[in-house]
Write a protein that holds these residues in place. Structure first.
Motif, PDB file in Angstrom:
ATOM      1  N   PRO A 149       0.836  -1.216   0.000  1.00  0.00           N
ATOM      2  CA  PRO A 149       0.000   0.000   0.000  1.00  0.00           C
ATOM      3  C   PRO A 149       0.868   1.262   0.000  1.00  0.00           C
ATOM      4  N   TYR A 150       0.527   2.189  -0.871  1.00  0.00           N
ATOM      5  CA  TYR A 150       1.300   3.441  -0.943  1.00  0.00           C
ATOM      6  C   TYR A 150       1.175   4.207   0.367  1.00  0.00           C
ATOM      7  N   ASN A 151       2.321   4.676   0.872  1.00  0.00           N
ATOM      8  CA  ASN A 151       2.390   5.455   2.125  1.00  0.00           C
ATOM      9  C   ASN A 151       1.857   4.679   3.327  1.00  0.00           C
ATOM     10  N   GLY A 152       1.789   3.355   3.211  1.00  0.00           N
ATOM     11  CA  GLY A 152       1.334   2.531   4.335  1.00  0.00           C
ATOM     12  C   GLY A 152      -0.128   2.722   4.682  1.00  0.00           C
ATOM     13  N   ARG A 153      -0.930   3.140   3.699  1.00  0.00           N
ATOM     14  CA  ARG A 153      -2.344   3.416   4.010  1.00  0.00           C
ATOM     15  C   ARG A 153      -3.252   2.804   2.950  1.00  0.00           C
ATOM     16  N   LEU A 154      -4.458   2.483   3.369  1.00  0.00           N
ATOM     17  CA  LEU A 154      -5.515   2.056   2.447  1.00  0.00           C
ATOM     18  C   LEU A 154      -6.765   2.840   2.801  1.00  0.00           C
ATOM     19  N   ASN A 155      -7.453   3.354   1.790  1.00  0.00           N
ATOM     20  CA  ASN A 155      -8.728   4.015   2.093  1.00  0.00           C
ATOM     21  C   ASN A 155      -9.862   2.985   2.049  1.00  0.00           C
ATOM     22  N   ARG A 156     -11.017   3.446   2.463  1.00  0.00           N
ATOM     23  CA  ARG A 156     -12.173   2.528   2.581  1.00  0.00           C
ATOM     24  C   ARG A 156     -12.460   1.811   1.266  1.00  0.00           C
ATOM     25  N   MET A 157     -12.373   2.549   0.154  1.00  0.00           N
ATOM     26  CA  MET A 157     -12.669   1.922  -1.134  1.00  0.00           C
ATOM     27  C   MET A 157     -11.642   0.814  -1.426  1.00  0.00           C
ATOM     28  N   GLN A 158     -10.397   1.058  -1.024  1.00  0.00           N
ATOM     29  CA  GLN A 158      -9.352   0.053  -1.282  1.00  0.00           C
ATOM     30  C   GLN A 158      -9.522  -1.178  -0.380  1.00  0.00           C
ATOM     31  N   THR A 159      -9.837  -0.967   0.915  1.00  0.00           N
ATOM     32  CA  THR A 159     -10.013  -2.150   1.779  1.00  0.00           C
ATOM     33  C   THR A 159     -11.206  -2.978   1.300  1.00  0.00           C
TER      34      THR A 159
ATOM     35  N   ALA B 142     -13.143  -7.750  -1.682  1.00  0.00           N
ATOM     36  CA  ALA B 142     -13.985  -8.338  -2.740  1.00  0.00           C
ATOM     37  C   ALA B 142     -13.122  -9.129  -3.722  1.00  0.00           C
ATOM     38  N   LEU B 143     -11.933  -8.608  -4.040  1.00  0.00           N
ATOM     39  CA  LEU B 143     -11.056  -9.307  -4.989  1.00  0.00           C
ATOM     40  C   LEU B 143     -10.491 -10.588  -4.383  1.00  0.00           C
ATOM     41  N   SER B 144     -10.255 -10.559  -3.068  1.00  0.00           N
ATOM     42  CA  SER B 144      -9.780 -11.778  -2.401  1.00  0.00           C
ATOM     43  C   SER B 144     -10.831 -12.877  -2.531  1.00  0.00           C
ATOM     44  N   GLU B 145     -12.101 -12.495  -2.403  1.00  0.00           N
ATOM     45  CA  GLU B 145     -13.162 -13.512  -2.517  1.00  0.00           C
ATOM     46  C   GLU B 145     -13.375 -13.932  -3.970  1.00  0.00           C
ATOM     47  N   ARG B 146     -13.198 -12.997  -4.871  1.00  0.00           N
ATOM     48  CA  ARG B 146     -13.462 -13.320  -6.278  1.00  0.00           C
ATOM     49  C   ARG B 146     -12.302 -14.093  -6.920  1.00  0.00           C
ATOM     50  N   TYR B 147     -11.078 -13.662  -6.657  1.00  0.00           N
ATOM     51  CA  TYR B 147      -9.938 -14.252  -7.361  1.00  0.00           C
ATOM     52  C   TYR B 147      -9.010 -15.060  -6.461  1.00  0.00           C
ATOM     53  N   GLY B 148      -9.195 -14.988  -5.163  1.00  0.00           N
ATOM     54  CA  GLY B 148      -8.349 -15.743  -4.237  1.00  0.00           C
ATOM     55  C   GLY B 148      -9.179 -16.687  -3.405  1.00  0.00           C
TER      56      GLY B 148
END
Ligand code: SF4
Length: 373
Positions: A34-44, A49-55
């Motif tokens: 994560p850039y600058n050690g942060r994730l915003n709500r949309m990213q989390t 969702a991507l973990s469930e879809r592709y992982g």
């Protein structure tokens, strides 16, 4: 009859990234930085969702403040990367990704130096650093990242001045804010020109190589010890073994990552009721490090985390424990008070050492281990 010696752990020679994932027992491990050690709500929410879809719906937090998706397949990797790119989480190339190894202090305003260093490491003429070589931007009033792995650090001295630190030294070089990133890159280039066979700064300096001139200002010694609890930015909470389900991850909102298997949930002062979230600083699970282990890691000789949960109530006050699925010890490369290393025949117990060190006791069952703790 003695148990057959387990095979030597395989050294892959690189750290996984998103663009260069690593195969494990449960599929590809895709590591997002994560850039600058942060994730915003949309990213989390997007990562979940991507973990469930592709992982496989499992997310790991690494000791370098990265986020890993597990269970990705070669077929799902490309669409996953496209979707992560849409979330602004992907570097322009594998080279830039592997170089952008930056820890950022999780407290206070995120310093502009973090973005400036990111940009500088993305330039074509940035030093081609070894894959584990990293930086720490740790310029709050007192350092908080000194126990986390980094080769070049920006800190403040006792008077509040910025200093550049080569890892392994007790002193640093005073730098002006506007020059600090250029100076950090110059130190990285000095390392590349001097390193010989060394991949890490502390090893190079520990071997007697004199540092460049000007590194004479005494560093502050870290007194901060990470613990769950409220901070001025939000709630710092532990994640048991750095392992969280996508469902739980999706509810976290804006977060800052740390190298302590804790996250800072921004703007929150009452912790959300999530499975696996540790909010009690006395929880013994905070004192146990356990790697992925079998079966999700192909090199694991036994599961590690069920044993960790079973042993947690038996830890002595303040006692720390590292449970490793093989002698590689990737979850905790440093010595620990007690290390349990899986073998083909139970667990070996090492005191004050690493997973691959000579054990004090061998072939232990969980009952034996409880007595030995
Ligand atoms: S230490 Fe654990 S995670 Fe690392 S290779 Fe061994 S079993 Fe796998």
């Amino acid at each position: 009859m003695t148990a057959p010696k387990p095979p030597a752990p395989e050294i892959k020679g690189y750290c996984p990234g998103a663009l260069r994932p690593m195969m494990s027992g449960d599929g590809l491990v895709v590591r997002i930085r994560p850039y600058n050690g942060r994730l915003n709500r949309m990213q989390t929410q997007g990562i979940a969702a991507l973990s469930e879809r592709y992982g496989n719906g499992v997310i790991d937090l690494s000791s370098r403040a990265n986020v890993q998706l597990r269970g990705v397949t070669p077929d799902t990797h490309a669409p996953l990367i496209d979707a992560l790119r849409d979330l602004s989480l992907i570097d322009p190339s594998e080279t830039v990704e592997s170089r952008r190894n930056i820890l950022v202090m999780p407290f206070g305003e995120t310093p502009v130096e973090a973005a400036a260093l990111t940009q500088a490491l993305g330039q074509p003429d940035a030093p081609a650093l070894p894959h584990k070589f990293g930086f720490a931007i740790d310029i709050g009033p007192e350092p908080v990242l000194q126990s986390a792995p980094a080769d070049i650090r920006l800190e403040r001295d006792a008077t509040g001045g910025l200093i550049l630190v080569a890892d392994g030294m007790h002193t640093g070089k005073p730098v002006k804010a506007q020059d600090s990133i250029q100076e950090a890159l110059a130190l990285a280039q000095w390392f590349m020109d001097t390193r010989g066979t060394h991949n890490r700064m502390a090893k190079l300096l520990g071997d007697g190589t004199p540092p460049p001139a000007g590194f004479t200002t005494v560093r502050q010694t870290q007194t901060y010890g990470p613990a769950p609890g409220p901070t001025s930015q939000g709630m710092l909470a532990g994640i048991a073994f750095g392992h969280v389900t996508a469902g739980a991850f999706s509810t976290l909102g804006d977060i800052r990552l740390t190298p302590w298997r804790m996250i800072l949930i921004e703007g929150v002062h009452t912790p959300p009721p999530l499975d696996g979230l540790i909010t009690d600083p006395a929880d013994p699970l905070l004192r146990i490090t356990a790697c992925t282990g079998a079966p999700a890691c192909t090199q694991g000789l036994a599961p590690t985390r069920p044993l960790a949960r079973a042993l947690a109530p038996h830890l002595k006050p303040g006692q720390t424990l590292h449970i490793s699925g093989c002698a590689k010890g990737c979850a905790h490369p440093k010595p620990a008070a007690v290390t349990l290393t899986a073998t083909n025949c139970g667990f070996d117990l090492v005191r004050n050492g690493r997973a691959g060190d000579t054990p004090r006791q061998t072939a232990l069952t969980s009952t034996d281990i409880i007595k030995a703790l």
